[in-house]
Design a protein around this motif. Structure first.
Motif, PDB file in Angstrom:
ATOM      1  N   GLU A 161      84.423  -7.595   6.137  1.00 32.39           N
ATOM      2  CA  GLU A 161      84.829  -9.003   6.557  1.00 32.39           C
ATOM      3  C   GLU A 161      84.303  -9.563   5.886  1.00 32.39           C
ATOM      4  O   GLU A 161      82.448  -9.594   6.580  1.00 32.39           O
ATOM      5  N   THR A 162      83.843 -10.956   5.585  1.00 32.76           N
ATOM      6  CA  THR A 162      82.659 -12.275   4.593  1.00 32.76           C
ATOM      7  C   THR A 162      83.767 -13.247   4.626  1.00 32.76           C
ATOM      8  O   THR A 162      84.644 -13.901   4.294  1.00 32.76           O
ATOM      9  N   VAL A 163      83.176 -14.331   4.671  1.00 34.26           N
ATOM     10  CA  VAL A 163      83.103 -15.713   4.390  1.00 34.26           C
ATOM     11  C   VAL A 163      84.497 -15.944   2.729  1.00 34.26           C
ATOM     12  O   VAL A 163      85.445 -16.679   3.037  1.00 34.26           O
ATOM     13  N   GLU A 164      83.759 -14.900   2.173  1.00 31.25           N
ATOM     14  CA  GLU A 164      84.686 -14.627   0.667  1.00 31.25           C
ATOM     15  C   GLU A 164      86.133 -14.678   0.838  1.00 31.25           C
ATOM     16  O   GLU A 164      86.933 -15.046   0.021  1.00 31.25           O
ATOM     17  N   ARG A 165      85.898 -13.661   1.260  1.00 26.73           N
ATOM     18  CA  ARG A 165      87.361 -12.192   1.785  1.00 26.73           C
ATOM     19  C   ARG A 165      88.171 -13.091   2.334  1.00 26.73           C
ATOM     20  O   ARG A 165      88.822 -13.678   2.285  1.00 26.73           O
ATOM     21  N   ALA A 166      87.086 -13.948   3.599  1.00 25.10           N
ATOM     22  CA  ALA A 166      88.742 -14.590   4.480  1.00 25.10           C
ATOM     23  C   ALA A 166      89.386 -15.751   3.755  1.00 25.10           C
ATOM     24  O   ALA A 166      90.288 -16.624   3.837  1.00 25.10           O
ATOM     25  N   VAL A 167      88.216 -16.718   2.931  1.00 25.62           N
ATOM     26  CA  VAL A 167      88.967 -18.096   1.750  1.00 25.62           C
ATOM     27  C   VAL A 167      89.920 -17.309   0.608  1.00 25.62           C
ATOM     28  O   VAL A 167      91.073 -18.480   0.441  1.00 25.62           O
ATOM     29  N   LEU A 168      89.802 -16.057   0.096  1.00 30.11           N
ATOM     30  CA  LEU A 168      90.766 -15.192  -0.342  1.00 30.11           C
ATOM     31  C   LEU A 168      91.962 -15.070   0.095  1.00 30.11           C
ATOM     32  O   LEU A 168      92.660 -15.581  -0.077  1.00 30.11           O
ATOM     33  N   ALA A 169      91.616 -14.439   1.521  1.00 28.89           N
ATOM     34  CA  ALA A 169      92.745 -13.462   2.130  1.00 28.89           C
ATOM     35  C   ALA A 169      93.453 -15.080   2.789  1.00 28.89           C
ATOM     36  O   ALA A 169      95.149 -15.512   2.534  1.00 28.89           O
ATOM     37  N   ASN A 170      93.508 -16.037   2.570  1.00 24.06           N
ATOM     38  CA  ASN A 170      94.278 -17.387   3.584  1.00 24.06           C
ATOM     39  C   ASN A 170      95.055 -17.844   1.800  1.00 24.06           C
ATOM     40  O   ASN A 170      95.754 -18.182   2.395  1.00 24.06           O
ATOM     41  N   GLY A 171      94.253 -18.233   0.953  1.00 24.26           N
ATOM     42  CA  GLY A 171      94.827 -19.235   0.238  1.00 24.26           C
ATOM     43  C   GLY A 171      96.255 -17.859  -0.782  1.00 24.26           C
ATOM     44  O   GLY A 171      96.847 -18.325  -0.489  1.00 24.26           O
ATOM     45  N   LEU A 172      96.099 -16.936  -1.077  1.00 23.61           N
ATOM     46  CA  LEU A 172      96.717 -15.582  -0.728  1.00 23.61           C
ATOM     47  C   LEU A 172      98.202 -15.530   0.036  1.00 23.61           C
ATOM     48  O   LEU A 172      99.034 -15.865   0.020  1.00 23.61           O
ATOM     49  N   LEU A 173      97.754 -15.795   1.249  1.00 19.85           N
ATOM     50  CA  LEU A 173      98.863 -15.985   2.475  1.00 19.85           C
ATOM     51  C   LEU A 173      99.388 -16.348   2.448  1.00 19.85           C
ATOM     52  O   LEU A 173     100.837 -17.051   2.947  1.00 19.85           O
ATOM     53  N   GLN A 174      98.748 -18.046   2.665  1.00 22.61           N
ATOM     54  CA  GLN A 174      99.250 -19.741   2.343  1.00 22.61           C
ATOM     55  C   GLN A 174     100.052 -19.576   0.996  1.00 22.61           C
ATOM     56  O   GLN A 174     101.773 -19.765   1.138  1.00 22.61           O
ATOM     57  N   ASN A 175     100.652 -19.268  -0.216  1.00 19.83           N
ATOM     58  CA  ASN A 175     100.809 -19.352  -1.355  1.00 19.83           C
ATOM     59  C   ASN A 175     102.417 -18.014  -0.712  1.00 19.83           C
ATOM     60  O   ASN A 175     103.282 -18.368  -1.435  1.00 19.83           O
ATOM     61  N   TRP A 222     103.148  -9.830  -6.350  1.00 18.85           N
ATOM     62  CA  TRP A 222     101.830  -9.750  -7.302  1.00 18.85           C
ATOM     63  C   TRP A 222     100.837 -10.761  -5.680  1.00 18.85           C
ATOM     64  O   TRP A 222      99.625  -9.893  -5.978  1.00 18.85           O
ATOM     65  N   LEU A 223     101.095 -11.308  -5.233  1.00 15.51           N
ATOM     66  CA  LEU A 223     100.851 -12.211  -3.825  1.00 15.51           C
ATOM     67  C   LEU A 223      99.853 -11.079  -2.989  1.00 15.51           C
ATOM     68  O   LEU A 223      99.163 -11.340  -2.777  1.00 15.51           O
ATOM     69  N   THR A 224     101.392 -10.083  -2.292  1.00 14.88           N
ATOM     70  CA  THR A 224     101.335  -9.201  -1.431  1.00 14.88           C
ATOM     71  C   THR A 224     100.244  -8.184  -2.264  1.00 14.88           C
ATOM     72  O   THR A 224      99.169  -7.889  -0.965  1.00 14.88           O
ATOM     73  N   ALA A 225     100.351  -7.914  -2.985  1.00 15.43           N
ATOM     74  CA  ALA A 225      99.195  -6.596  -3.695  1.00 15.43           C
ATOM     75  C   ALA A 225      97.943  -7.354  -3.400  1.00 15.43           C
ATOM     76  O   ALA A 225      97.607  -6.030  -3.388  1.00 15.43           O
ATOM     77  N   ALA A 226      97.934  -8.043  -4.343  1.00 17.54           N
ATOM     78  CA  ALA A 226      96.879  -8.658  -4.058  1.00 17.54           C
ATOM     79  C   ALA A 226      96.348  -9.206  -2.322  1.00 17.54           C
ATOM     80  O   ALA A 226      94.957  -8.972  -2.053  1.00 17.54           O
ATOM     81  N   LEU A 227      96.566  -9.373  -1.911  1.00 19.38           N
ATOM     82  CA  LEU A 227      96.696  -9.440  -0.364  1.00 19.38           C
ATOM     83  C   LEU A 227      96.335  -8.346   0.365  1.00 19.38           C
ATOM     84  O   LEU A 227      94.854  -8.053   1.000  1.00 19.38           O
ATOM     85  N   ASN A 228      96.995  -7.365  -0.022  1.00 18.93           N
ATOM     86  CA  ASN A 228      96.473  -6.017   0.558  1.00 18.93           C
ATOM     87  C   ASN A 228      94.782  -5.308   0.057  1.00 18.93           C
ATOM     88  O   ASN A 228      94.281  -4.885   0.903  1.00 18.93           O
TER      89      ASN A 228
END
Length: 313
Positions: A147-161, A134-140
């Motif tokens: 590119e926005t600040v919001e996207r960066a925050v979301l992507a980092n949380g998904l990547l790290q988890n 699920w994390l992989t699918a959401a990350l994609n």
């Protein structure tokens, strides 16, 4: 006098046999300074009830909390709904648990905190592989956006988890894992230039308040207050896009020695900040957050997931 969220934390730190009815009564009697805290009070009561092994009553409290959050449109209902899924699973109601988790899945691409609370809940239920998928699918989905600040925050949380879960599942490192590691390395290096966080271990906290009683207004009146406040603040900072924190343990004698050498009043925030920088200069500190199954950063020797992690909620 109406109870604040700090009052609720203090009640929850007492005897569960009296704390649970007191927390529930505060909600039912409209005894909260902020009515929006009703969900939080019920979640604290549910956590204490669960610790006593009473799962059905804990589930009932969580469901009441979800309804309370719905009435005030609070985003914290996601954590409560994830906890509901965990309890359903522990009660053997697996189909209902998975339905609860599936309903939360769309939030992975919308809410920074969802990557943490949903992944952790799935892991607790032995569904780490599903969490990774699920994390992989959401990350994609997120990375396909502009590119926005919001996207960066979301992507980092998904990547790290995702990276953490893949380590626990012993999956081979892929391109996303390498990217997550580069981000953590970058943030850890950056942390040395002002991202360290000083805290007082239990024994030192008691010594600090004995020597400087007024510090209770700065760090909290109890050690539990102190570490809960830190855990909550670190979680908020992380969800705002910061990461790579390192924890540095302070000492009452160390602060006194620093003041003797440099002068100033320990109650002055700049003086304490100077002492904190000295701690950073003398060691790398402990990375925050620790692994869920690693020893907690506060020095309690308990696992992080059973110690300070729940306090961020």
């Amino acid at each position: 006098m109406p109870l604040t969220s700090d009052d609720l934390d203090m009640i929850a730190g007492g005897d569960p046999r009296t704390a649970v009815p007191e927390l529930v009564a505060a909600v039912e009697a409209n005894g909260l300074a902020d009515p929006a805290d009703a969900g939080y009070a019920l979640m604290l009561a549910a956590e204490l009830t669960e610790k006593q092994g009473d799962l059905p009553p804990a589930l009932a409290l969580v469901e009441r909390a979800i309804e309370s959050y719905r009435l005030v449109e609070a985003a914290a209902d996601g954590f409560a709904r994830a906890r509901r899924g965990e309890l359903l699973s522990r009660l053997g109601r697996e189909d209902e648990a998975m339905a609860a988790f599936t309903a939360l899945r769309p939030r992975l691409a919308r809410e920074p905190a969802a990557a943490t609370y949903l992944a952790e809940a799935l892991e607790e239920c032995g569904q780490g592989a599903i969490a990774e998928q699920w994390l992989t699918a959401a990350l994609n989905v997120v990375l396909d956006r502009p590119e926005t600040v919001e996207r960066a925050v979301l992507a980092n949380g998904l990547l790290q988890n995702r990276r953490r879960i893949r380590r626990e599942l012993e999956l081979p490192v892929d391109e996303y894992d390498e990217f997550a590691d580069r981000i953590r390395t970058r943030d850890t290096v950056a942390k040395r230039t002002g991202q360290g966080v000083m805290y007082w271990p239990h024994d030192e906290f008691d010594r600090v308040l004995l020597r400087w009683p007024a510090f209770a207004d700065v760090y909290g009146h109890t050690w539990d207050d102190h570490r809960a406040d830190l855990e909550k603040a670190l979680t908020v900072w992380t969800e705002s896009g910061q990461s790579g924190f390192r924890m540095h343990a302070g000492e009452a004698d160390g602060l006194a020695e620093y003041v003797n050498r440099h002068g100033g009043d320990p109650m002055n925030a700049d003086v304490r900040a100077g002492y904190a920088r000295q701690l950073e200069d003398h060691g790398p500190g402990a990375a925050w957050p620790p692994g869920r199954n690693d020893a907690c950063w506060c020095g309690s020797a308990s696992k992080y997931k059973k110690c300070c992690l729940p306090r961020s909620r």
